[in-house]
Every structure is written in structure tokens, then in C-alpha cells.
Scaffold this motif. Structure first.
Motif, PDB file in Angstrom:
ATOM      1  N   ASP A  23      13.849   3.863  13.538  1.00 48.04           N
ATOM      2  CA  ASP A  23      14.156   2.555  12.949  1.00 48.04           C
ATOM      3  C   ASP A  23      15.198   2.675  11.839  1.00 48.04           C
ATOM      4  OD1 ASP A  23      12.357   1.451  14.682  1.00 48.04           O
ATOM      5  OD2 ASP A  23      10.734   1.252  13.215  1.00 48.04           O
ATOM      6  N   LEU A  24      15.089   3.734  11.029  1.00 50.41           N
ATOM      7  CA  LEU A  24      16.081   3.944   9.969  1.00 50.41           C
ATOM      8  C   LEU A  24      17.448   4.253  10.571  1.00 50.41           C
ATOM      9  CD1 LEU A  24      13.925   6.080   7.499  1.00 50.41           C
ATOM     10  CD2 LEU A  24      14.656   3.710   7.182  1.00 50.41           C
ATOM     11  N   TRP A  25      17.449   4.981  11.674  1.00 51.08           N
ATOM     12  CA  TRP A  25      18.708   5.299  12.358  1.00 51.08           C
ATOM     13  C   TRP A  25      19.353   4.026  12.905  1.00 51.08           C
ATOM     14  CZ3 TRP A  25      19.892   5.119  17.747  1.00 51.08           C
ATOM     15  CH2 TRP A  25      21.094   5.732  18.099  1.00 51.08           C
ATOM     16  N   ARG A  26      18.543   3.187  13.533  1.00 54.37           N
ATOM     17  CA  ARG A  26      19.076   1.951  14.099  1.00 54.37           C
ATOM     18  C   ARG A  26      19.543   0.980  13.020  1.00 54.37           C
ATOM     19  NH1 ARG A  26      14.889   0.573  19.113  1.00 54.37           N
ATOM     20  NH2 ARG A  26      15.808   2.050  20.610  1.00 54.37           N
ATOM     21  N   ALA A  27      18.863   1.024  11.864  1.00 58.00           N
ATOM     22  CA  ALA A  27      19.234   0.132  10.761  1.00 58.00           C
ATOM     23  C   ALA A  27      20.401   0.674   9.945  1.00 58.00           C
ATOM     24  CB  ALA A  27      18.026  -0.088   9.851  1.00 58.00           C
ATOM     25  N   LYS A  28      20.889   1.885  10.316  1.00 56.99           N
ATOM     26  CA  LYS A  28      21.983   2.533   9.574  1.00 56.99           C
ATOM     27  C   LYS A  28      21.645   2.636   8.089  1.00 56.99           C
ATOM     28  CE  LYS A  28      25.540   0.980  12.844  1.00 56.99           C
ATOM     29  NZ  LYS A  28      25.554   2.272  13.549  1.00 56.99           N
ATOM     30  N   ALA A  29      20.404   3.034   7.824  1.00 56.05           N
ATOM     31  CA  ALA A  29      19.913   3.095   6.446  1.00 56.05           C
ATOM     32  C   ALA A  29      20.507   4.282   5.693  1.00 56.05           C
ATOM     33  CB  ALA A  29      18.391   3.198   6.445  1.00 56.05           C
ATOM     34  N   THR A  30      20.610   4.118   4.378  1.00 54.54           N
ATOM     35  CA  THR A  30      21.053   5.191   3.487  1.00 54.54           C
ATOM     36  C   THR A  30      20.017   5.343   2.382  1.00 54.54           C
ATOM     37  OG1 THR A  30      23.402   4.809   3.915  1.00 54.54           O
ATOM     38  CG2 THR A  30      22.836   5.947   1.875  1.00 54.54           C
ATOM     39  N   GLY A  31      19.530   6.570   2.188  1.00 54.87           N
ATOM     40  CA  GLY A  31      18.534   6.790   1.146  1.00 54.87           C
ATOM     41  C   GLY A  31      17.674   8.000   1.445  1.00 54.87           C
ATOM     42  N   ASN A  32      16.530   8.078   0.773  1.00 55.48           N
ATOM     43  CA  ASN A  32      15.615   9.213   0.889  1.00 55.48           C
ATOM     44  C   ASN A  32      14.290   8.777   1.501  1.00 55.48           C
ATOM     45  OD1 ASN A  32      17.285  11.197  -0.530  1.00 55.48           O
ATOM     46  ND2 ASN A  32      16.859   9.972  -2.362  1.00 55.48           N
ATOM     47  N   LEU A  33      13.861   9.497   2.521  1.00 57.26           N
ATOM     48  CA  LEU A  33      12.524   9.293   3.068  1.00 57.26           C
ATOM     49  C   LEU A  33      11.640  10.389   2.482  1.00 57.26           C
ATOM     50  CD1 LEU A  33      10.560   7.843   4.968  1.00 57.26           C
ATOM     51  CD2 LEU A  33      11.302   9.391   6.800  1.00 57.26           C
ATOM     52  N   HIS A  34      10.804  10.018   1.522  1.00 57.05           N
ATOM     53  CA  HIS A  34       9.920  10.977   0.855  1.00 57.05           C
ATOM     54  C   HIS A  34       8.627  11.114   1.654  1.00 57.05           C
ATOM     55  CE1 HIS A  34      12.429  10.987  -2.783  1.00 57.05           C
ATOM     56  NE2 HIS A  34      12.528   9.670  -2.623  1.00 57.05           N
ATOM     57  N   LEU A  35       8.179  12.353   1.836  1.00 52.59           N
ATOM     58  CA  LEU A  35       6.933  12.624   2.547  1.00 52.59           C
ATOM     59  C   LEU A  35       6.142  13.660   1.764  1.00 52.59           C
ATOM     60  CD1 LEU A  35       9.396  12.977   5.147  1.00 52.59           C
ATOM     61  CD2 LEU A  35       7.394  11.860   6.111  1.00 52.59           C
ATOM     62  N   TRP A  36       4.844  13.447   1.648  1.00 55.89           N
ATOM     63  CA  TRP A  36       4.038  14.410   0.913  1.00 55.89           C
ATOM     64  C   TRP A  36       2.600  14.412   1.431  1.00 55.89           C
ATOM     65  CZ3 TRP A  36       5.706   9.737  -0.818  1.00 55.89           C
ATOM     66  CH2 TRP A  36       4.758   8.822  -1.289  1.00 55.89           C
ATOM     67  N   ASN A  37       1.995  15.596   1.347  1.00 58.68           N
ATOM     68  CA  ASN A  37       0.572  15.738   1.640  1.00 58.68           C
ATOM     69  C   ASN A  37      -0.030  16.691   0.617  1.00 58.68           C
ATOM     70  OD1 ASN A  37       1.287  18.330   2.441  1.00 58.68           O
ATOM     71  ND2 ASN A  37       1.105  17.924   4.628  1.00 58.68           N
ATOM     72  N   ARG A  38      -1.206  17.213   0.890  1.00 55.81           N
ATOM     73  CA  ARG A  38      -1.872  18.067  -0.098  1.00 55.81           C
ATOM     74  C   ARG A  38      -1.134  19.377  -0.337  1.00 55.81           C
ATOM     75  NH1 ARG A  38      -7.703  18.381   2.554  1.00 55.81           N
ATOM     76  NH2 ARG A  38      -6.325  18.573   4.361  1.00 55.81           N
ATOM     77  N   ASP A  39      -0.338  19.810   0.638  1.00 51.70           N
ATOM     78  CA  ASP A  39       0.271  21.138   0.553  1.00 51.70           C
ATOM     79  C   ASP A  39       1.760  21.137   0.236  1.00 51.70           C
ATOM     80  OD1 ASP A  39      -2.203  22.321   1.339  1.00 51.70           O
ATOM     81  OD2 ASP A  39      -1.744  21.789   3.422  1.00 51.70           O
ATOM     82  N   ALA A  40       2.440  20.036   0.465  1.00 52.11           N
ATOM     83  CA  ALA A  40       3.902  20.073   0.332  1.00 52.11           C
ATOM     84  C   ALA A  40       4.469  18.692   0.051  1.00 52.11           C
ATOM     85  CB  ALA A  40       4.526  20.634   1.608  1.00 52.11           C
ATOM     86  N   THR A  41       5.671  18.710  -0.504  1.00 56.23           N
ATOM     87  CA  THR A  41       6.461  17.496  -0.700  1.00 56.23           C
ATOM     88  C   THR A  41       7.841  17.746  -0.110  1.00 56.23           C
ATOM     89  OG1 THR A  41       5.299  16.909  -2.744  1.00 56.23           O
ATOM     90  CG2 THR A  41       7.467  15.919  -2.385  1.00 56.23           C
ATOM     91  N   LYS A  42       8.284  16.833   0.742  1.00 57.85           N
ATOM     92  CA  LYS A  42       9.578  17.012   1.397  1.00 57.85           C
ATOM     93  C   LYS A  42      10.315  15.680   1.421  1.00 57.85           C
ATOM     94  CE  LYS A  42       7.721  20.772   4.181  1.00 57.85           C
ATOM     95  NZ  LYS A  42       7.704  21.493   5.470  1.00 57.85           N
TER      96      LYS A  42
END
Length: 498
Positions: A23-42
Motif C-alpha cells: 500500500d505504501l508503494w502504491r501510494a508513493k509514500a515517503t517516510g519511515n515505517l517503524h517496527l518493534w517487538n520485544r527483541d528488536a527495533t527496525k
């Protein structure tokens, strides 16, 4: 950087990450997709819809640690580079290049591999949180890479572990499946995709495709999911569901025709027999059946279990029982259709009949083989050549499984023939279930003849299929040492355009 509003956030347990990226690709979005769980942040960094960078807080995934592990630099160089960076305020990659430890092209390859590995790692998460932050300039322009975002979406979907989320996205097995008519993402179609696409015919449902796929239920659903996200396939939601007349057990029995009653009873008996029988019983074949016969038997048995052929409003849960029987038949086929797994199963089967556990039988067989001398007599060599020619004849005739068995026999007769190992590895590599065995034979071929370029290329391609990019690059670099003009290796070592 100018921060804009957040447009996506939620829990990964209830979301489809490949779909979010699409969806972000189709929307031509610009920015950061933050993802995190108990072990890591990416974070995945987007520019005009394309993923151009990725970051992680996991130490072993950082570029410096990866270069140390790959043997490109040692720990002392890593520490020295950090001290240089403190004085120069340059980035790590540029510092290593300027210190002369790596060329710019080599550094670019390793950075691209690192970024892809970080990206693909988050697709395996089955829990955590995500939030998209739209910003104008998410990273400096010099850090942006040209990645093929369509492939990232597709590959990411193929790596999703949470099968429950895939089932939720795919929906009912009665939904239709067809080739998409609109614009599709540009992706390479693999052999596994070919298994799925070859079964998508007019009027086919998801259940039809999954039940006849040799990949197994979960992997088939995963491939369908990826191909749908890539725009190659489309799911047609079921509009009209079959209506069954609610009835009591007594009504059900009373209203059945004699034929329906016989089928219900025979199905129950068959299901019970499958619980007691072995894999050969499930396919209704003899122990020594050929690979071709295994395939034919599987098709015949599955056709006899097709729900549409037996549906009746008065058979109650017959479809559910049919699906259970199908799963047992499919399980048997997945083992017996692959020579390597069939041999293991046969060893266990024979060992259990003799009163030994399967593991004891295989261990004894392994010890027995290791005890045999490696030297090859002239007679064995001649027999190996004859068996090798027979294997090629079978393969050319389309009898893949018997060809594998014959070539494996040739390898046993003449284990020092690198060409036999290489060809066996190439054939095994065509089946994902045999990749581990294929790697063993590629490596054996290389051990026999380290200048076998074809074996090196096969091993590199196998590493790529198994998503071991660093290993693949190392093998391609070895190919260039052996054959500096090798087109395949050169293309693989060149940075990929977006």
C-alpha cells in the motif's frame, strides 16, 4: 526534517506487513515505517514508494559486525574505523572504503545485502507493533539504495511465518482464483510459483489449487498469498454459498439415497484405514512402485476425493471428512514423491518391521555406507556409466523421480565422479524439499574438482534460493577468479537497478 501526520499504525498480529508495504508503494509514500517487538527495533525507509534504506538496533545485523563475520575486516580494523569516524565525522561504509579495506563497489554490494536482510527479517515477525511516519527527507540522498520494491513485497510475503494471518487474508477455500487482468508487479516467477499457476484454471477455487499442489497446504497458501499481493493472481470472493438443508441425524439418514449412504460409509471406513496404514497404503500402491506410478496414484486418489464430485445436501460433514483424508494422502505423496525422503521413510519402515526404531535403522545404514571403501573398480565405473546414461534417458523422458534414483545409484557406484555429483545436485535443486541434499552434492563436486565453474554457479544459485546472499556472493566471487569473463557471475556481482 519536516514531520507530517502518521498514516499507518497498529499491531502486527492483526495486520499483513506485505500488504502494508504494498500500500505504501502504491501510494508513493515517503517516510519511515517503524517496527518493534520485544527483541528488536527496525525501520524501513521509503522514498516515493520505494524502499531505499533500512535500520536496526540488533548489533549482529549492523554493517560492521557483518563485515567482521564475513572476514572482510577484523575486529581491530572495526575499532580503528570507529576512532577515525569520531575525528572525520564520516559514515562507516565510506570510512572503510577510504581506509582501503574494500572497494566502493564491494561495499555497495554488502550494504545492499545487509539492507535486504534487515527488510526480510521483519516479515518473519508474528508479533510486534508498527507505525508509519511520513517525512520529507527520511535519510540523506547518499545513503539511498536502488532496491526492487516489487520483489521485496513478493519475497516478504513468501517469508511470512504466521500462517493464520495468511489464511485470514486469503479467505475461504471456496473463493475463486484466477490470473489477474490488470497491471502486475514485475517479479521473477519461481518453480514453486509455476506449481501454483499451472493449476489455476477457469472455475478453480483456492481449495482446488491447494489440494493438487505438491508444495503442501501451508506453502501453497503462502505462494498464493504472495502472488495475489504481487498482482499476478486475483481472488474472487464467493458470492453464493452452497445451501444445506438443516436436518437431524435421523432425517439425514432417512433422506439419503442408497448411493449416498454407501459413499458416506466407505469414506468413514477409508478414513479409519488411513489412520492404521502406511504411506503406500494411503496412495494405494505397492512398495516398489515407480516415481511415475506415485504421481499417477496421487492424482487418481485425489480425484476420487474431490468434494465437488460427491457433494450432497444430506451428507452433513462429508466435505470436512474429505479434506481430512486428502491431507493424509497429500502427506504421503510429499514424502514418497521425493527420492531422498522416500529412502529415509523406507529405511524407517523396514527397520520398524524388524523391531528397530527408524533412527536406529538409518544410523546403521549410514555406518554401513561409511565402512565401504572409496576405491572404484573398473566394473563399478562401467556400471556407473550405464546407470548414468539410463538416468539421463529417464530425465529426458520426464520421469524426474526415477531419474534421480538412478543417478543417485551412479553416485554410489562411483563417488569420486564430480560430474555425477554436479548433475544430481542440479536435478535435486529443482525441488525445494531437496535443497539440503543438492547443496551436499554441489559441495562434493567442488571438493573433487575445485575448478568446476558449473558446480560453483549451481551452489551460488542454491544459496540465493535459500536467501543466503552472503554465501552466494562469495561463491560468485570464486567463479570470477576461475572465469573472469563469466557473464552470470558478473551480473550477480553488479549492483541491481531499482
Amino acid at each position: 526534517m519536516k514531520t507530517k501526520t502518521h498514516s499507518h499504525q497498529g499491531r502486527l498480529e492483526t495486520a499483513s506487513l506485505p500488504r502494508i508495504v504494498r500500500d505504501l508503494w502504491r501510494a508513493k509514500a515517503t517516510g519511515n515505517l517503524h517496527l518493534w517487538n520485544r527483541d528488536a527495533t527496525k525501520r524501513l525507509v521509503f522514498k516515493d514508494g520505494h524502499i531505499v534504506f533500512a535500520g536496526t538496533n540488533v548489533e549482529k545485523e549492523k554493517l560492521g559486525e557483518r563485515l567482521v563475520q564475513a572476514g572482510k575486516i577484523d575486529r581491530s580494523v572495526l575499532d580503528l574505523s570507529f576512532r577515525v569516524m569520531e575525528r572525520s565525522d564520516e559514515r562507516f561504509g565510506k570510512t572503510i572504503v577510504e581506509m582501503g579495506w574494500m572497494s566502493p563497489m564491494e561495499m555497495q554490494r554488502y550494504v545492499a545485502t545487509q539492507i535486504k536482510d534487515i527488510i526480510y527479517s521483519v516479515f518473519t515477525w508474528d508479533e510486534g507493533d508498527y507505525r508509519f511516519e511520513a517525512v520529507d527527507d527520511p535519510v540523506p540522498a547518499e545513503l539511498m539504495l536502488e532496491l526492487h520494491t516489487a520483489e521485496v513485497i513478493y519475497e516478504g510475503a513468501c517469508r511470512v511465518i504466521n500462517i493464520a494471518s495468511i489464511r485470514a487474508c486469503v479467505g475461504s477455500w471456496k473463493n475463486g482464483l484466477k490470473l489477474a487482468e490488470g497491471e502486475r508487479l514485475s517479479i521473477p516467477v519461481t518453480r514453486e510459483d509455476g506449481f501454483i499457476l499451472s493449476r489455476v484454471k477457469e472455475g478453480a477455487s483456492i481449495g482446488d489449487v491447494v489440494s493438487t499442489s505438491p508444495l503442501g497446504e501451508e506453502e501453497s497458501l503462502r505462494r498464493i498469498y504472495a502472488l495475489v499481493l504481487a498482482g499476478v493472481l486475483e481472488i474472487e470472493e464467493l458470492v453464493e454459498k452452497r445451501k444445506r438443508r438443516p436436518s437431524s441425524d435421523a432425517d439425514e439418514t432417512r433422506d439419503m439415497t442408497e448411493e449416498e449412504r454407501r459413499f458416506r460409509d466407505s469414506l468413514a471406513a477409508r478414513h479409519h484405514a488411513l489412520e492404521l496404514g502406511d504411506f503406500y497404503d494411503r496412495l494405494e500402491i505397492d512398495f516398489g512402485a515407480s516415481g511415475r506410478r506415485v504421481r499417477e496414484a496421487y492424482d487418481e486418489v485425489m480425484a476420487s476425493l474431490e468434494p465437488k464430485a460427491h457433494f450432497s445436501a444430506y451428507l452433513g460433514n462429508v466435505e470436512e471428512r474429505l479434506m481430512k483424508v486428502q491431507r493424509k494422502v497429500r502427506e504421503a505423496y510429499e514424502v514418497l514423491s521425493v527420492p531422498e525422503s522416500r529412502r529415509v521413510y523406507d529405511c524407517r519402515r523396514e527397520g520398524q518391521a524388524a523391531g528397530f526404531s527408524g533412527d536406529e535403522t538409518i544410523a546403521a545404514l549410514t555406518l554401513d555406507r561409511r565402512a565401504q571403501p572409496i576405491a572404484v573398480s573398473g566394473t563399478d565405473s562401467e556400471e556407473a556409466e550405464l546407470v548414468f546414461l539410463e538416468a539421463k534417458r529417464l530425465h529426458n523422458g520426464g520421469d524426474y523421480f526415477d531419474a534421480i534414483a538412478a543417478l543417485n545409484r551412479a553416485v554410489q557406484l562411483e563417488p569420486t565422479n564430480g560430474g555425477y555429483h554436479r548433475l544430481l545436485a542440479q536435478w535435486l535443486a529443482q525441488n525445494p524439499g531437496c535443497w539440503e541434499s543438492a547443496q551436499v552434492h554441489f559441495e562434493q563436486a567442488i571438493a573433487i574438482d575445485d575448478k568446476d565453474v558449473e558446480a560453483h554457479l549451481g551452489l551460488a544459485a542454491l544459496h540465493e534460493e535459500a536467501s543466503c546472499a552472503d554465501n552466494a556472493l562469495s561463491v560468485y566471487e570464486r567463479v570470477i577468479e576461475l572465469d573472469p569473463d563469466n557473464r552470470i557471475a558478473r551480473e550477480k556481482l553488479e549492483p541491481q537497478p531499482r
